[in-house]
Design a protein around this motif. Structure first.
Motif, PDB file in Angstrom:
ATOM      1  N   LEU A   1      -5.462 -38.905  -3.488  1.00  0.00           N
ATOM      2  CA  LEU A   1      -4.815 -39.154  -4.984  1.00  0.00           C
ATOM      3  C   LEU A   1      -5.825 -40.033  -5.676  1.00  0.00           C
ATOM      4  CD1 LEU A   1      -0.826 -39.673  -4.433  1.00  0.00           C
ATOM      5  CD2 LEU A   1      -2.212 -37.638  -5.445  1.00  0.00           C
ATOM      6  N   GLY A   2      -7.134 -40.007  -5.461  1.00  0.00           N
ATOM      7  CA  GLY A   2      -8.281 -40.606  -5.998  1.00  0.00           C
ATOM      8  C   GLY A   2      -8.076 -42.304  -5.758  1.00  0.00           C
ATOM      9  N   PRO A   3      -8.071 -43.072  -6.922  1.00  0.00           N
ATOM     10  CA  PRO A   3      -8.099 -44.593  -6.472  1.00  0.00           C
ATOM     11  C   PRO A   3      -6.818 -45.053  -5.865  1.00  0.00           C
ATOM     12  CG  PRO A   3      -7.921 -43.919  -8.871  1.00  0.00           C
ATOM     13  CD  PRO A   3      -8.184 -42.846  -8.288  1.00  0.00           C
ATOM     14  N   VAL A   4      -5.569 -44.269  -6.178  1.00  0.00           N
ATOM     15  CA  VAL A   4      -4.395 -44.811  -5.482  1.00  0.00           C
ATOM     16  C   VAL A   4      -4.550 -44.610  -4.144  1.00  0.00           C
ATOM     17  CG1 VAL A   4      -1.857 -44.252  -5.384  1.00  0.00           C
ATOM     18  CG2 VAL A   4      -3.163 -43.982  -7.456  1.00  0.00           C
ATOM     19  N   THR A   5      -4.800 -43.710  -3.543  1.00  0.00           N
ATOM     20  CA  THR A   5      -5.253 -43.582  -2.073  1.00  0.00           C
ATOM     21  C   THR A   5      -6.026 -44.189  -1.586  1.00  0.00           C
ATOM     22  OG1 THR A   5      -5.771 -41.361  -2.512  1.00  0.00           O
ATOM     23  CG2 THR A   5      -3.537 -41.454  -1.551  1.00  0.00           C
ATOM     24  N   TRP A   6      -7.342 -44.329  -2.344  1.00  0.00           N
ATOM     25  CA  TRP A   6      -8.386 -45.275  -1.847  1.00  0.00           C
ATOM     26  C   TRP A   6      -7.948 -46.622  -1.591  1.00  0.00           C
ATOM     27  CZ3 TRP A   6     -11.193 -49.532  -3.601  1.00  0.00           C
ATOM     28  CH2 TRP A   6     -12.676 -49.697  -3.005  1.00  0.00           C
ATOM     29  N   PHE A   7      -7.394 -47.291  -2.530  1.00  0.00           N
ATOM     30  CA  PHE A   7      -6.530 -48.478  -2.431  1.00  0.00           C
ATOM     31  C   PHE A   7      -5.697 -48.776  -1.190  1.00  0.00           C
ATOM     32  CE2 PHE A   7      -8.136 -49.405  -6.758  1.00  0.00           C
ATOM     33  CZ  PHE A   7      -8.940 -50.702  -6.522  1.00  0.00           C
ATOM     34  N   ALA A   8      -4.792 -47.842  -1.185  1.00  0.00           N
ATOM     35  CA  ALA A   8      -3.764 -47.623  -0.048  1.00  0.00           C
ATOM     36  C   ALA A   8      -4.683 -47.593   1.280  1.00  0.00           C
ATOM     37  CB  ALA A   8      -3.038 -46.349  -0.161  1.00  0.00           C
ATOM     38  N   SER A   9      -5.865 -46.822   1.436  1.00  0.00           N
ATOM     39  CA  SER A   9      -6.492 -46.814   2.447  1.00  0.00           C
ATOM     40  C   SER A   9      -7.049 -48.134   2.937  1.00  0.00           C
ATOM     41  CB  SER A   9      -7.661 -45.768   2.348  1.00  0.00           C
ATOM     42  OG  SER A   9      -8.470 -45.726   3.567  1.00  0.00           O
ATOM     43  N   ARG A  10      -7.775 -48.915   1.732  1.00  0.00           N
ATOM     44  CA  ARG A  10      -8.125 -50.212   2.170  1.00  0.00           C
ATOM     45  C   ARG A  10      -7.308 -51.061   2.620  1.00  0.00           C
ATOM     46  NH1 ARG A  10     -13.760 -51.282   1.289  1.00  0.00           N
ATOM     47  NH2 ARG A  10     -13.309 -53.474   0.087  1.00  0.00           N
ATOM     48  N   ALA A  11      -6.086 -51.173   2.008  1.00  0.00           N
ATOM     49  CA  ALA A  11      -5.029 -52.184   2.455  1.00  0.00           C
ATOM     50  C   ALA A  11      -4.541 -51.714   3.953  1.00  0.00           C
ATOM     51  CB  ALA A  11      -3.711 -51.836   1.338  1.00  0.00           C
ATOM     52  N   ALA A  12      -4.355 -50.534   4.055  1.00  0.00           N
ATOM     53  CA  ALA A  12      -3.707 -50.091   5.224  1.00  0.00           C
ATOM     54  C   ALA A  12      -4.853 -50.470   6.414  1.00  0.00           C
ATOM     55  CB  ALA A  12      -3.483 -48.445   5.546  1.00  0.00           C
ATOM     56  N   SER A  13      -6.204 -50.190   6.046  1.00  0.00           N
ATOM     57  CA  SER A  13      -7.070 -50.505   7.240  1.00  0.00           C
ATOM     58  C   SER A  13      -7.104 -52.260   7.349  1.00  0.00           C
ATOM     59  CB  SER A  13      -8.434 -50.368   6.781  1.00  0.00           C
ATOM     60  OG  SER A  13      -9.602 -50.424   7.509  1.00  0.00           O
ATOM     61  N   ARG A  14      -6.838 -53.042   6.666  1.00  0.00           N
ATOM     62  CA  ARG A  14      -6.639 -54.592   6.572  1.00  0.00           C
ATOM     63  C   ARG A  14      -5.443 -54.821   7.591  1.00  0.00           C
ATOM     64  NH1 ARG A  14      -9.353 -58.115   2.048  1.00  0.00           N
ATOM     65  NH2 ARG A  14     -11.602 -57.064   2.041  1.00  0.00           N
ATOM     66  N   LEU A  15      -4.353 -54.214   6.751  1.00  0.00           N
ATOM     67  CA  LEU A  15      -3.072 -54.678   7.420  1.00  0.00           C
ATOM     68  C   LEU A  15      -2.974 -54.337   8.706  1.00  0.00           C
ATOM     69  CD1 LEU A  15      -0.364 -55.760   6.562  1.00  0.00           C
ATOM     70  CD2 LEU A  15       0.681 -53.559   5.781  1.00  0.00           C
ATOM     71  N   PHE A  16      -3.432 -52.991   9.424  1.00  0.00           N
ATOM     72  CA  PHE A  16      -3.216 -52.565  10.587  1.00  0.00           C
ATOM     73  C   PHE A  16      -4.184 -52.531  11.499  1.00  0.00           C
ATOM     74  CE2 PHE A  16       0.013 -50.271   8.099  1.00  0.00           C
ATOM     75  CZ  PHE A  16       1.111 -50.526   8.695  1.00  0.00           C
ATOM     76  N   GLY A  17      -5.358 -53.213  11.101  1.00  0.00           N
ATOM     77  CA  GLY A  17      -6.375 -53.679  11.807  1.00  0.00           C
ATOM     78  C   GLY A  17      -7.648 -52.690  12.323  1.00  0.00           C
ATOM     79  N   GLY A  18      -7.746 -51.929  11.334  1.00  0.00           N
ATOM     80  CA  GLY A  18      -8.823 -51.051  11.212  1.00  0.00           C
ATOM     81  C   GLY A  18      -8.529 -49.729  11.728  1.00  0.00           C
ATOM     82  N   HIS A  19      -9.583 -48.764  12.047  1.00  0.00           N
ATOM     83  CA  HIS A  19      -9.254 -47.363  12.059  1.00  0.00           C
ATOM     84  C   HIS A  19      -8.778 -47.332  13.675  1.00  0.00           C
ATOM     85  CE1 HIS A  19      -9.398 -43.011  12.286  1.00  0.00           C
ATOM     86  NE2 HIS A  19     -10.371 -42.812  12.921  1.00  0.00           N
ATOM     87  N   ARG A  20      -7.879 -46.329  14.005  1.00  0.00           N
ATOM     88  CA  ARG A  20      -7.121 -46.246  15.113  1.00  0.00           C
ATOM     89  C   ARG A  20      -6.357 -47.328  15.785  1.00  0.00           C
ATOM     90  NH1 ARG A  20      -8.814 -41.084  18.748  1.00  0.00           N
ATOM     91  NH2 ARG A  20      -9.697 -39.548  17.179  1.00  0.00           N
ATOM     92  N   VAL A  21      -5.737 -48.428  15.057  1.00  0.00           N
ATOM     93  CA  VAL A  21      -5.099 -49.352  15.648  1.00  0.00           C
ATOM     94  C   VAL A  21      -3.503 -49.354  15.335  1.00  0.00           C
ATOM     95  CG1 VAL A  21      -5.139 -51.766  15.820  1.00  0.00           C
ATOM     96  CG2 VAL A  21      -7.365 -50.698  15.483  1.00  0.00           C
ATOM     97  N   GLY A  22      -3.386 -50.140  14.297  1.00  0.00           N
ATOM     98  CA  GLY A  22      -2.026 -50.275  14.016  1.00  0.00           C
ATOM     99  C   GLY A  22      -1.302 -48.990  13.481  1.00  0.00           C
ATOM    100  N   THR A  23      -1.912 -48.041  12.571  1.00  0.00           N
ATOM    101  CA  THR A  23      -1.638 -46.799  12.060  1.00  0.00           C
ATOM    102  C   THR A  23      -1.293 -45.875  13.151  1.00  0.00           C
ATOM    103  OG1 THR A  23      -3.654 -45.933  11.441  1.00  0.00           O
ATOM    104  CG2 THR A  23      -2.419 -47.267   9.992  1.00  0.00           C
TER     105      THR A  23
END
Ligand SMILES: [Zn+2]
Length: 226
Positions: free
Chosen positions: A62-84
């Motif tokens: 979803l363009g910028p919506v999911t781009w920001f969600a991705s950035r937030a998720a990466s920070r919140l859950f500790g990077g790739h293949r960690v919390g999510t």
């Protein structure tokens, strides 16, 4: 694993183990509408945990919506293949969806979720552009809401899709943080080797064949040719 492999594992997992588990937990079999809609949503949700990676399909959906969600998720859950990519994340997604559907505008939220996860499947399978994906997904999501009016199947399918993603990445070389935030230790049973390798392709082909077989025997044959 790559997006298309996750999609096929999600669809096959839902039609085999998933629908049997949901049947047992809810003390009733899924209706044909729930089975069809749940397969599509579970296949789409099987790509959700990669929201922690900026180049994943779900992060660009979803363009910028999911781009920001991705950035937030990466920070919140500790990077790739960690919390999510943990069991608590799958449980959290399922509970959040169930709570949202019970307390927010349930039909609108249900439509959005069906639309979003369908559009992920359409994009990965057809590589069509955004407008085409949106038109197809809006039509399919409307049919899902009418064909499967309850909402429990939706929360179940999303939670199960996340679990199947975690399981699929757990058998690759890179592994997952199964018990984050309690532990950041990587869990891996690398029988599928590296992401995108030949063994992963073999798993994806098997998952595709299982999906066709079980879809024919659970949905098409009993309901269209009985
Ligand atoms: Zn992943």
């Amino acid at each position: 694993m790559l997006g298309r492999s996750h999609l096929l594992v999600g669809a096959a997992g839902y039609l085999t183990v998933g629908q049997a588990m949901i049947h047992y937990a809810n003390h009733r079999p899924l209706t044909p509408g729930e089975l069809v809609a749940g397969t599509v949503v579970c296949a789409g949700a099987a790509m959700l945990p990669d929201i922690d990676h900026p180049n994943a399909t779900v992060s660009r959906a979803l363009g910028p919506v999911t781009w920001f969600a991705s950035r937030a998720a990466s920070r919140l859950f500790g990077g790739h293949r960690v919390g999510t990519h943990s069991l608590p994340f799958a449980a959290l997604m399922s509970l959040l969806v169930a709570y949202g559907l019970a307390h927010v505008h349930s039909q609108i939220l249900a439509f959005f979720l069906c639309f979003f996860f369908t559009s992920l499947c359409v994009r990965v399978m057809t590589e069509a552009d955004g407008a085409v994906c949106a038109v197809i997904s809006a039509g399919v999501a409307s049919a899902m809401i009418m064909g499967a009016p309850g909402h429990q199947w939706l929360a179940d399918a999303i939670g199960l899709g996340c679990l199947l993603h975690i399981a699929a990445d757990g058998v690759t070389t890179e592994g997952i943080c199964l018990m984050w935030p309690l532990s950041r230790e990587k869990v891996r049973f690398p029988i599928c080797g590296n992401t995108g390798g030949m063994r992963e392709r073999g798993v994806a082909i098997c998952a595709g064949l299982l999906t066709v077989w079980f879809y024919a025997h659970l949905v098409i044959l009993p309901n269209l040719f009985h």
